[in-house]
Design an enzyme around this catalytic site. Structure first.
Site, PDB file in Angstrom:
ATOM      1  N   THR A   6       0.806  -1.181   0.112  1.00 35.14           N
ATOM      2  CA  THR A   6      -0.036  -0.063  -0.137  1.00 35.14           C
ATOM      3  C   THR A   6       0.913   1.297  -0.088  1.00 35.14           C
ATOM      4  O   THR A   6       2.101   1.191  -0.048  1.00 35.14           O
ATOM      5  CB  THR A   6      -0.918   0.157   1.183  1.00 35.14           C
ATOM      6  OG1 THR A   6      -0.153   0.561   2.395  1.00 35.14           O
ATOM      7  CG2 THR A   6      -1.492  -1.480   1.593  1.00 35.14           C
TER       8      THR A   6
ATOM      9  N   ALA B 125      12.668   0.098  -6.822  1.00 35.60           N
ATOM     10  CA  ALA B 125      11.754  -0.931  -7.193  1.00 35.60           C
ATOM     11  C   ALA B 125      12.487  -2.191  -7.037  1.00 35.60           C
ATOM     12  O   ALA B 125      12.621  -2.754  -6.209  1.00 35.60           O
ATOM     13  CB  ALA B 125      11.080  -0.585  -8.453  1.00 35.60           C
TER      14      ALA B 125
ATOM     15  N   LYS C 238      13.202   8.337  -0.470  1.00 37.71           N
ATOM     16  CA  LYS C 238      14.219   7.304  -1.034  1.00 37.71           C
ATOM     17  C   LYS C 238      15.659   7.643  -0.535  1.00 37.71           C
ATOM     18  O   LYS C 238      16.315   6.524  -0.218  1.00 37.71           O
ATOM     19  CB  LYS C 238      13.952   7.023  -2.549  1.00 37.71           C
ATOM     20  CG  LYS C 238      12.656   6.519  -3.115  1.00 37.71           C
ATOM     21  CD  LYS C 238      12.538   6.548  -4.567  1.00 37.71           C
ATOM     22  CE  LYS C 238      11.338   6.087  -5.025  1.00 37.71           C
ATOM     23  NZ  LYS C 238      10.926   6.091  -6.416  1.00 37.71           N
TER      24      LYS C 238
END
Length: 818
Positions: free
Chosen positions: A556, A612, A683
């Site tokens: 999520t 990712a 990040k």
């Protein structure tokens, strides 16, 4: 001669009795010499107890209950024999006697143990008589035998002790003249030397059969029940338990002592004494081989352990203090007083320091056991050389049993490592010098988890089962489920990894299935069978399942879910998260999550937070752990912005590009997370922490990409409306870069702990210039990679690559799990 015993479940209905006839008839016709021992019809013993207790309480409906039992026997008689006056008269006579007996209990308001044994005898007497008549009806040479004639005991009603010196000669004398008959014997019941009816206690019908087999030195003893033999564990708890084809007598004794209900410990002893093989067979599946119990198993490729079983509702009682050290006779006093008060001790363990003795007893015996021990050792407790006796409640005992353990090193190590890795605390341990049995006490709440864990670790050791709970089944979560489904068989074959999805949740519904959700129909199941979604309930349900090797996956973008992470990790559940909020939260909370994971032997993984599916964080972590020092990092780590800047077309507006990127799953659900620099900031914070810096949110300087009016829009729709007003500004920025032979890149930088995010125009000399599509690039300068940096490059956005990164972490957890 062979002795066959059929339990209550095998004779519960006329259909099952007929199936026994189908089993027996061809064997008798082929010349086998059989004796059959029968329990009462299924459920009748409990009904007789209820009748007696009802009468003893002075309730007159005992007679109705008794008549109900009578009617059941008459119905079965009718179904087996049709109109049979002999059978009906015998049943009626028996129940007339029983009703008179119950009337006496009603009048005196008491059912003594002696009376209760006589009442219970009607169950076996009626069933064995009916079945004898049915076998005669089939043309078999059946002869009814009331076991009270041949099995003699003391007067310990309810659990009488057999007098072997009288019983064995009586059995042999009876059989000496009956070699041509098929004897049908009442199980469970016996009598004292004066003829008073007694019973042999729990498992008494098995014992009856074993006594006859032992006395006659039978070729075999067959115990017919409703399961396929002795299983590796309790099938009600361990769903993949399977039949053990062969057991030794010793293994069978240990399994039965620790709760394997198919066999009863005294049953084995008469057979063991005469080396008689015992077969456990299934009346409902007679062609199945079942379990063979012999002096020594002949199975060549035997597992390290034979079975794992448990006893629940256990209390540990500890006697400890300096008064035990070097004092002979203390243990003798303890066990003498407990034995004298008929308190059964299930497990014993004593520290080598002689400072304490710990015993395990059933919960119902605990209070009395403590009372008698406090009385026995009152002087020592009063003098302070023994501490007050300490009970520990709500425990279960797990027993791991197998003859092969003594010849295979490392079994105990593997066992306790598996338990520790799954957060199961061992309270006490006992192991005999024979190494046949390792017994340990754990909290009762962990019993099911421990049984499944140990069973999987030793019996399905070629496979590792992972129990996955997925929160967020949108684009990334849904893609992950498809990838797991597509790869399931390959992982089972190549990695021996069985990934099961136990729980699913989105913002509306949640669904659980402890046996695994069918991934071919998960959407339909979640929609139709799911309940209203509640994150707190989801986490509690996940913890209550208490399954081994559990993993919670967060796919999520929810900001509040991080608050549940400590609770999840404390429940010994690993976390793999694509959600960047937790790892970029305050440094204190970030460290807390890592500490909790370490403390509970689980993992907190977030590789997909940066890049990712790219191996960025693991690579960086490996450098730092190996002693390298990170000097600087420059990175383009927004796949969405890479896509937008790389796909600019004068014919498209900036807004259209963002919508396109969002539809492809390259942006967060709210694109402002990407365009504000907030997503890149998270990040960069995560990168810096893995690199060894204690960076906080406020330490990162961010050059805004969007004007404040866009950022402050009240909804996503209003944001897109406001974005239209600034399209020209972005067009000018991109065209200006093109004129200079440059491209726009939103670059995150970390240099000696200083962090910033800036919109830069990079020229062809920059490694960022040739990035395409959603490419990310992380350029890392370290002490070792000083002249030529370490570069990680590849797609940094999209459901496929992000889901693949999470999938890789699941497989990683599978490789480290038990």
């Amino acid at each position: 001669m062979k002795v066959l015993k059929f339990g209550g479940s095998s004779v519960a209905t006329s259909e099952r009795i007929k199936s026994i006839g189908e089993i027996i008839t061809p064997r008798i016709r082929s010349g086998e010499n059989l004796t059959l021992v029968f329990s009462a019809l299924g459920g009748i013993t409990d009904q007789l107890i209820n009748c007696a207790e009802t009468a003893a309480r002075g309730k007159s409906n005992y007679s109705d209950l008794c008549l109900g039992i009578k009617e059941r026997h008459l119905e079965i008689s009718q179904e087996l024999l049709g109109q049979n006056e002999l059978a009906e008269n015998e049943i009626t006579r028996n129940f007339d006697v029983l009703l008179n007996l119950l009337r006496g209990v009603f009048l005196v308001r008491e059912a003594s143990p002696r009376t209760m044994d006589y009442i219970l005898s009607f169950g076996e007497r009626n069933s064995a008589f009916l079945i004898t008549e049915y076998f005669k009806h089939l043309g078999l040479p059946a002869l009814y035998l009331d076991a009270r004639e041949i099995i003699k005991t003391n007067k310990e009603f309810g659990k009488a002790k057999v007098n072997f010196e009288i019983t064995y000669p009586l059995i042999r004398e009876y059989y000496s003249t009956k070699s041509d008959r098929m004897i049908v014997v009442t199980g469970f019941i016996s009598s004292d030397v004066g003829g008073l009816t007694t019973t042999l206690g729990r498992g008494g019908s098995d014992y009856s059969a074993a006594l006859i087999a032992g006395a006659q030195k039978a070729d075999s003893l067959e115990i017919w029940t409703d399961v396929d033999g002795v299983l590796t564990s309790n099938p009600k708890i361990v769903k993949n338990a399977y039949t053990i084809p062969e057991l030794s007598y010793d293994e069978a004794m240990e399994l039965s002592h620790f709760g394997a209900k198919v066999i009863y410990p005294p049953t084995i002893q008469p057979a063991l004494n005469e080396s008689i093989p015992i077969y456990i067979k299934n009346t409902l599946n007679p062609s199945f081989g079942g379990t063979r119990i012999t002096e020594q198993s002949s199975v060549q490729d035997k597992k390290k352990i034979t079975g794992v079983t448990s006893i629940t509702e256990i209390v540990l009682i500890t006697l400890e203090g300096s008064g035990l050290f070097g004092i002979p006779g203390t243990a003798a006093r303890l066990f003498t007083v407990l034995g004298g008060n008929k308190i059964n001790v299930i497990m014993i363990t004593q520290a080598s320091s002689e400072h304490s003795i710990c015993i395990a007893v059933k919960e119902e015996d605990a209070i009395f056991a403590i009372e008698v021990l406090e009385e026995e050792f009152s002087k020592e407790i009063e003098a302070g050389i023994l501490r007050p006796i300490r009970p520990e409640k709500d425990l279960s005992l797990i027993a791991v049993i197998g003859e092969k353990m003594k010849s295979v090193p490392g079994v105990s190590g593997s066992l306790f490592k598996a338990l520790g890795n799954n957060g199961i605390n061992v309270v006490a341990i006992a192991q005999g010098s024979s190494e046949l049995n390792i017994t340990f006490a754990i909290k009762r709440k962990d019993e099911h988890k421990a049984l499944n864990l140990v069973h999987d670790a030793f019996f399905l050791s070629d496979f590792k089962k992972l129990n996955v709970y997925l929160i967020g089944v949108g684009l990334i979560g849904g893609t992950l489920l498809q990838q797991i489904r597509n790869q399931h068989e390959a992982l089972m074959e190549s990695k021996k990894l069985d990934i099961r999805i136990i729980g699913l949740a989105n913002s509306r519904k949640m669904l659980f299935d402890p046996n695994g959700i069918d991934l071919a129909n998960w959407k339909t199941s979640l929609s139709q069978k799911g309940v209203e979604s509640d994150l707190s309930r989801f986490v509690n349900e996940m913890k209550d399942h208490n399954l081994p090797n559990s993993i919670c996956i967060d796919c999520t973008a929810d900001h509040g879910i991080k608050d549940y992470y400590p609770n999840i990790l404390s429940g010994n559940i690993s976390i793999s998260t694509a959600n960047k909020v937790a790892a970029s939260d305050s440094y204190e909370n970030y460290r807390k999550l890592h500490r909790l994971a370490l403390q509970h032997n689980v993992h907190f993984l977030y590789e997909t937070n940066v890049g990712a599916g790219l191996p960025v964080l693991s690579t960086l972590e490996g450098l730092v752990k190996s002693g390298d020092k990170v000097e600087s990092i420059k990175a383009v780590i927004s796949g969405s912005l890479s896509y937008i800047f790389n796909n600019y077309d004068p014919g498209k507006s900036f807004k259209e590009l963002i919508i396109e990127a969002r539809e492809r799953g390259y942006t967060e659900p709210d694109p402002r997370e990407d365009l504000s620099g907030q997503d890149i900031k998270r990040k960069l914070i995560i990168l810096s922490r893995v690199a060894g810096h204690e960076l906080e949110q406020e330490d990162v300087i961010v050059e805004p990409l969007l004007p404040e009016s866009c950022m402050s829009a009240e909804s996503i729709d209003e944001f897109f409306v406001e974005l239209d007003n600034h399209d020209e500004r972005f067009r000018e920025l991109i065209e200006k870069a093109h004129k200079k032979g440059a491209k726009l890149r939103y670059v995150a930088s970390l240099n000696e702990g200083n962090a910033s995010i800036n919109l830069e125009m990079v020229k062809e000399s920059s490694p960022f210039y040739n990035l395409a599509s959603t490419d990310n690039m992380i350029v890392i300068h370290t002490t070792r990679y000083k002249e030529r940096p370490l570069v990680v490059q590849g797609p940094g956005a999209g459901a496929n690559v992000t889901a693949a990164g999470v999938f890789a972490e699941i497989i990683q957890l599978g490789n480290t799990s038990v």
